[in-house]
Write a protein that holds these residues in place. Structure first.
Motif, PDB file in Angstrom:
ATOM      1  N   SER A   1     -11.864   4.597  -0.094  1.00 11.90           N
ATOM      2  CA  SER A   1     -11.929   3.100   0.299  1.00 11.90           C
ATOM      3  C   SER A   1     -12.312   2.483  -0.830  1.00 11.90           C
ATOM      4  CB  SER A   1     -13.208   3.345   1.435  1.00 11.90           C
ATOM      5  OG  SER A   1     -14.253   3.560   0.776  1.00 11.90           O
TER       6      SER A   1
ATOM      7  N   LEU B   1      -8.989   1.089  -2.085  1.00 14.39           N
ATOM      8  CA  LEU B   1      -8.575   0.111  -1.397  1.00 14.39           C
ATOM      9  C   LEU B   1      -9.420  -1.018  -1.476  1.00 14.39           C
ATOM     10  CD1 LEU B   1      -6.926  -0.823   1.333  1.00 14.39           C
ATOM     11  CD2 LEU B   1      -8.685   0.266   2.533  1.00 14.39           C
TER      12      LEU B   1
ATOM     13  N   SER C   1       0.928  -1.333   0.057  1.00 16.81           N
ATOM     14  CA  SER C   1      -0.086  -0.009  -0.218  1.00 16.81           C
ATOM     15  C   SER C   1       1.222   1.271   0.251  1.00 16.81           C
ATOM     16  CB  SER C   1      -0.946   0.039   1.117  1.00 16.81           C
ATOM     17  OG  SER C   1      -0.402   0.367   2.291  1.00 16.81           O
TER      18      SER C   1
ATOM     19  N   GLN D   1      -3.814   2.208   7.792  1.00 20.17           N
ATOM     20  CA  GLN D   1      -5.050   1.916   6.785  1.00 20.17           C
ATOM     21  C   GLN D   1      -6.017   0.884   7.391  1.00 20.17           C
ATOM     22  OE1 GLN D   1      -3.574   1.968   3.030  1.00 20.17           O
ATOM     23  NE2 GLN D   1      -5.572   2.617   3.259  1.00 20.17           N
TER      24      GLN D   1
ATOM     25  N   SER E   1      -5.516  -0.736  13.418  1.00 16.57           N
ATOM     26  CA  SER E   1      -6.404  -0.327  12.397  1.00 16.57           C
ATOM     27  C   SER E   1      -7.107  -1.477  11.486  1.00 16.57           C
ATOM     28  CB  SER E   1      -5.139   0.479  11.447  1.00 16.57           C
ATOM     29  OG  SER E   1      -4.135  -0.469  11.326  1.00 16.57           O
TER      30      SER E   1
ATOM     31  N   VAL F   1       0.243  -3.516   4.275  1.00 16.61           N
ATOM     32  CA  VAL F   1      -0.460  -2.510   4.579  1.00 16.61           C
ATOM     33  C   VAL F   1       0.275  -1.420   5.484  1.00 16.61           C
ATOM     34  CG1 VAL F   1      -2.529  -3.073   3.619  1.00 16.61           C
ATOM     35  CG2 VAL F   1      -2.047  -3.242   6.170  1.00 16.61           C
TER      36      VAL F   1
ATOM     37  N   PRO G   1      -3.259   8.441   1.526  1.00 19.95           N
ATOM     38  CA  PRO G   1      -4.309   7.450   1.891  1.00 19.95           C
ATOM     39  C   PRO G   1      -5.249   7.276   0.613  1.00 19.95           C
ATOM     40  CG  PRO G   1      -4.219   9.403   3.259  1.00 19.95           C
ATOM     41  CD  PRO G   1      -3.260   9.799   2.098  1.00 19.95           C
TER      42      PRO G   1
END
Ligand code: NDP
Length: 346
Positions: free
Chosen positions: A38, A41, A10, A57, A82, A53, A35
């Motif tokens: 979503s 991701l 990531s 994250q 996380s 990751v 970042p």
């Protein structure tokens, strides 16, 4: 020949560390540390058999709901708040972290914040740069508090807490600590640390360091009531996680001089920092960098890669990721290991 596993990383890591993965897998590395939205991701996870990751994250049931092939997530760093571990376990996805390799770097940094908060190093630096130094500093000016010979309190005497405690010897400090479970006598002896209840820890420490994981039980474990029990000359350092300290209560205590100083590496809404903290001169702030040395970041990356390779059946730990957090995930029927046959890719 079996198809290679797909591993998603990531954030950029060290090329030579990634090369160890690429020798066995198809690797996709995100080009920067931004970042991800979503949806992106989830899409990346859906394309992957395993992922590496970053520390912040957030991954839970929603993010892995479309990830039919994903079987393993290696987190960079030791705290794994996380990750929604129960959700990953239910989905048959193993997870790992990278404990131990960062203990000493984080312990050094905790001491940097302790000394800085107790002796007002950053505030003095700012004062000079603002052009304020025109005459010798008076005997009553810029007074800090000695760490030397005082009492160091540690809330969370785990791997990092013990490394912090061992450094206290050089300052001839008395070390007290609190965990939910008292340590073995041999470990207490090694750290020259004495077990106390949380109330005694708060009332007695001249300097208090927080190194607990972030869990529901540690949310705002230091709030207004706890700060009120601390000595007014004490300093507080948080290298654990934002959310462990109630930042509004802390800012009020610092502003009212009910606490002499603080050093914070982690924040509840990071990268945002509460404006009340930004306005204070007696708090030292750093952007979640307690483990940030070249050697330690390389070691963290290497440990994450080792976990993925082991999960995929390569290297000395083949089939046994050294830092697996949820072994039960791999016992879920049909998900024994990535080395086992995988459903075909669409
Ligand atoms: P460990 O698991 O080794 O130690 C955690 C300690 O906290 C244990 O001794 C545990 O003891 C104690 N603890 C847990 N819950 C509570 C509670 N409710 N009350 C009192 N004590 C508690 O972890 P590490 O030392 O490896 O790491 C600690 C944390 O530091 C990580 O979880 C991470 O969030 C943070 N960290 C931050 C970094 C940064 O960059 N700022 C870098 C690395 C880590 P017991 O279970 O007996 O209560």
């Amino acid at each position: 020949m079996a198809a290679k596993s797909h591993v998603w990383v990531s954030r950029p890591l060290f090329d030579d560390v990634i090369a160890r993965l690429a020798a066995h897998c198809e690797v996709r590395v995100e080009p920067d540390d931004e970042p991800l939205p979503s949806a992106t991701l989830s899409a990346r996870l859906a394309e992957s058999d395993a992922a590496i990751v970053g520390p912040t994250q957030r991954i839970g049931a929603a993010e892995v709901s479309a990830a039919r092939h994903l079987r393993f997530i290696a987190k960079l760093g030791v705290g794994y708040d996380s990750l929604d571990l129960p959700a990953l376990t239910r989905a048959g996805i193993g997870a790992s972290n990278t404990p131990d390799v960062l203990n000493d770097s984080v312990a050094d940094f905790a001491w940097a914040l302790l000394l800085n908060a107790a002796r007002r190093v950053n505030a003095a630096d700012r004062w000079i740069r603002a052009g304020n130094w025109h005459k010798p500093v008076g005997m009553g000016d810029w007074l800090g508090h000695d760490l030397y010979g005082g009492t160091l309190g540690i809330l969370g005497m785990g791997r990092i807490g013990r490394a912090i405690a061992r450094r206290a010897r050089g300052f001839e400090m008395h070390v007290i600590y609190h965990n939910r479970t008292r340590l073995e006598p041999a470990i207490e002896h090694d750290c020259a640390a004495r077990y106390v209840d949380q109330d005694t820890l708060l009332r007695t420490a001249d300097a208090l360091v927080l190194v607990v994981p972030r869990t529901p039980a540690t949310h705002h474990i230091i709030g207004a009531a706890e700060l009120a029990r601390m000595q007014p000359h004490a300093v507080l350092v948080n290298v654990a996680r934002g959310g462990v300290v109630d930042e509004v209560a802390l800012a009020e205590a610092l502003a009212a001089q009910r606490l002499a100083g603080a050093g914070l590496d982690v924040f509840e809404g990071e990268p945002a920092v509460h404006p009340a903290l930004l306005a204070l001169d007696n708090v030292v702030l750093s952007p979640h960098i307690a483990s940030a040395t070249l050697a330690t970041h390389r070691a963290i990356a290497a440990a994450a890669v080792d976990n993925v390779l082991a999960f995929l059946g390569f290297g000395p730990h083949a089939g046994r990721p050294p830092n697996l957090l949820n072994p039960e995930a791999l016992r879920v029927a049909g998900n024994a290991s990535a080395a086992a046959p995988q459903p075909p890719r669409p």
